[in-house]
Design a protein around this motif. Structure first.
Motif, mmCIF file in Angstrom:
data_model
loop_
_atom_site.group_PDB
_atom_site.id
_atom_site.type_symbol
_atom_site.label_atom_id
_atom_site.label_comp_id
_atom_site.label_asym_id
_atom_site.label_seq_id
_atom_site.Cartn_x
_atom_site.Cartn_y
_atom_site.Cartn_z
ATOM 1 N N ALA A 121 84.461 44.493 12.481
ATOM 2 C CA ALA A 121 85.921 44.486 12.404
ATOM 3 C C ALA A 121 86.475 45.791 12.974
ATOM 4 O O ALA A 121 86.004 46.882 12.626
ATOM 5 N N ILE A 122 87.462 45.660 13.863
ATOM 6 C CA ILE A 122 88.111 46.819 14.461
ATOM 7 C C ILE A 122 89.623 46.650 14.365
ATOM 8 O O ILE A 122 90.109 45.533 14.168
ATOM 9 N N PRO A 123 90.409 47.734 14.499
ATOM 10 C CA PRO A 123 91.874 47.597 14.473
ATOM 11 C C PRO A 123 92.363 46.724 15.620
ATOM 12 O O PRO A 123 91.775 46.710 16.705
ATOM 13 N N ASN A 124 93.464 46.019 15.397
ATOM 14 C CA ASN A 124 93.963 45.098 16.423
ATOM 15 C C ASN A 124 95.049 45.700 17.305
ATOM 16 O O ASN A 124 95.596 45.017 18.165
ATOM 17 N N ASP A 125 95.383 46.995 17.128
ATOM 18 C CA ASP A 125 96.335 47.611 18.049
ATOM 19 C C ASP A 125 95.565 48.225 19.214
ATOM 20 O O ASP A 125 94.400 48.589 19.095
ATOM 21 N N ALA A 126 96.233 48.326 20.349
ATOM 22 C CA ALA A 126 95.540 48.649 21.602
ATOM 23 C C ALA A 126 94.789 49.968 21.561
ATOM 24 O O ALA A 126 93.621 50.041 21.959
ATOM 25 N N THR A 127 95.423 51.021 21.077
ATOM 26 C CA THR A 127 94.761 52.320 21.160
ATOM 27 C C THR A 127 93.668 52.492 20.119
ATOM 28 O O THR A 127 92.599 53.022 20.421
ATOM 29 N N ASN A 128 93.912 52.051 18.883
ATOM 30 C CA ASN A 128 92.880 52.201 17.864
ATOM 31 C C ASN A 128 91.737 51.207 18.072
ATOM 32 O O ASN A 128 90.586 51.497 17.743
ATOM 33 N N GLY A 129 92.058 50.038 18.636
ATOM 34 C CA GLY A 129 91.001 49.107 18.994
ATOM 35 C C GLY A 129 90.114 49.692 20.081
ATOM 36 O O GLY A 129 88.877 49.625 20.019
ATOM 37 N N GLY A 130 90.744 50.299 21.098
ATOM 38 C CA GLY A 130 89.974 50.946 22.147
ATOM 39 C C GLY A 130 89.158 52.109 21.620
ATOM 40 O O GLY A 130 87.999 52.315 22.009
ATOM 41 N N LEU A 164 77.054 41.168 19.098
ATOM 42 C CA LEU A 164 77.976 41.472 18.010
ATOM 43 C C LEU A 164 79.268 40.683 18.176
ATOM 44 O O LEU A 164 79.777 40.526 19.283
ATOM 45 N N ARG A 165 79.785 40.178 17.067
ATOM 46 C CA ARG A 165 81.039 39.427 17.080
ATOM 47 C C ARG A 165 82.165 40.361 16.637
ATOM 48 O O ARG A 165 82.195 40.810 15.494
ATOM 49 N N ILE A 166 83.065 40.667 17.562
ATOM 50 C CA ILE A 166 84.143 41.612 17.300
ATOM 51 C C ILE A 166 85.360 40.885 16.756
ATOM 52 O O ILE A 166 85.870 39.946 17.381
ATOM 53 N N ARG A 167 85.827 41.299 15.586
ATOM 54 C CA ARG A 167 87.035 40.738 14.986
ATOM 55 C C ARG A 167 88.130 41.793 15.003
ATOM 56 O O ARG A 167 87.932 42.907 14.504
ATOM 57 N N GLU A 168 89.267 41.470 15.590
ATOM 58 C CA GLU A 168 90.394 42.396 15.642
ATOM 59 C C GLU A 168 91.337 42.100 14.473
ATOM 60 O O GLU A 168 91.878 41.003 14.365
ATOM 61 N N ILE A 169 91.527 43.098 13.616
ATOM 62 C CA ILE A 169 92.259 42.920 12.362
ATOM 63 C C ILE A 169 93.273 44.049 12.210
ATOM 64 O O ILE A 169 93.022 45.189 12.630
ATOM 65 N N GLU A 170 94.411 43.755 11.595
ATOM 66 C CA GLU A 170 95.442 44.780 11.382
ATOM 67 C C GLU A 170 94.825 45.962 10.635
ATOM 68 O O GLU A 170 94.125 45.805 9.646
ATOM 69 N N LEU A 178 86.133 44.833 4.170
ATOM 70 C CA LEU A 178 84.856 45.520 4.356
ATOM 71 C C LEU A 178 83.686 44.716 3.815
ATOM 72 O O LEU A 178 82.612 44.664 4.427
ATOM 73 N N ASN A 179 83.886 44.051 2.677
ATOM 74 C CA ASN A 179 82.777 43.278 2.090
ATOM 75 C C ASN A 179 82.595 41.909 2.731
ATOM 76 O O ASN A 179 81.699 41.163 2.358
ATOM 77 N N GLN A 180 83.456 41.586 3.721
ATOM 78 C CA GLN A 180 83.346 40.291 4.389
ATOM 79 C C GLN A 180 82.715 40.399 5.770
ATOM 80 O O GLN A 180 82.452 39.384 6.414
ATOM 81 N N VAL A 181 82.491 41.618 6.239
ATOM 82 C CA VAL A 181 81.931 41.834 7.576
ATOM 83 C C VAL A 181 80.713 42.745 7.466
ATOM 84 O O VAL A 181 80.442 43.330 6.417
#
Length: 256
Positions: A121-130, A164-170, A178-181
């Motif tokens: 899981a990563i942030p879904n906004d452009a800069t923090n996701g990058g 790896l499966r990347i999920r973009e989340i707010e 955290l306990n789901q990924v």
């Protein structure tokens, strides 16, 4: 009676002359740092009004619409992207600290334990996701295309050996999933709010060379605000540096 009237008049004059500044901030560490300097501003006749937000959009909206004077929650790449995509003209007036970005897991104690097709899981906004993808690359988990920059997206992944499966989340909700990924890359302010210690709990974390300095931001019409200058000066004192180092023990690093 004359002395009493003079005292009331002096108090009224001080009230008229007193300034105030309203600042939007995320709770940890930004609002905590602002609360620390609040008494210093009061001694200089400036009332600091702090509004706590839980997201990364409204603080910029509120300042761009001049409902609030400034905000303190973001880094320059995020501000640049927000200005470019929203047509705003918000301005960086001071760099205060760095929050090294970390990767956390409640399922795995080391990176070596990550299975194939693990959910990340990563942030879904452009800069923090990058930023998250660049950190995954630095950890050797993925390789990004050479042209991918700080706004890289999962589409820029060139090599993904573990599939790896990347999920973009707010960003604000990442601690709650955290306990789901298998792994979540979480901004330090949200990690601290969730009771995580970046220096102890992160499986890997950005180094001290991180360019993502958290900044105080205002709108163009407010750059001459004397109360803003008082706040900037207060945020860059030895006392604030000591407060950050003592309170956050490496999870937040002064940038001045």
């Amino acid at each position: 009676m004359k002395k009493l009237f003079a005292a009331f008049a002096a108090l009224a004059a001080f009230t008229v002359q007193a300034e105030s500044i309203s600042v939007a901030a995320t709770a940890v560490p930004h609002a905590e740092i602002l609360e620390f300097v609040k008494p210093q501003l009061a001694e200089q006749g400036v009332e600091l009004k702090i509004s706590v937000f839980t997201d990364y959009v409204q603080p910029n909206v509120q300042v761009s619409e001049k409902r609030l004077d400034a905000n303190f929650f973001q880094h320059q790449p995020y501000l640049d992207n927000f200005n470019a995509t929203r047509g705003t003209a918000l301005i960086n007036v001071a760099g205060v600290h760095v929050e090294p970005f970390g990767a956390y897991s409640s399922k795995h104690s080391t990176l070596e334990n990550l299975p194939e097709r693990a959910q990340i899981a990563i942030p879904n906004d452009a800069t923090n996701g990058g930023r998250a993808l660049l950190l995954l690359q630095s950890a050797g988990l993925i390789t990004l295309k050479p042209e991918a920059g700080i706004t890289a997206t999962p589409r820029d992944i060139a090599d993904n050996p573990l599939k790896l499966r990347i999920r973009e989340i707010e960003a604000a909700t990442l601690p709650r999933v955290l306990n789901q990924v298998d792994l979540a890359l979480i901004n330090t302010n949200y990690a601290l709010e969730a009771g995580l210690s970046p220096s102890e709990d992160a499986l890997f974390i950005e180094g001290s060379e991180s360019p993502y300095v958290n900044i105080l931001v205002t709108h163009a019409d407010n750059t001459g605000n004397s109360a803003l200058k008082v706040l900037v000066d207060a945020l860059k004192t030895d006392e604030v540096r000591a407060f950050i180092l003592d309170k956050y023990t490496g999870a937040v690093v002064p940038a001045f």
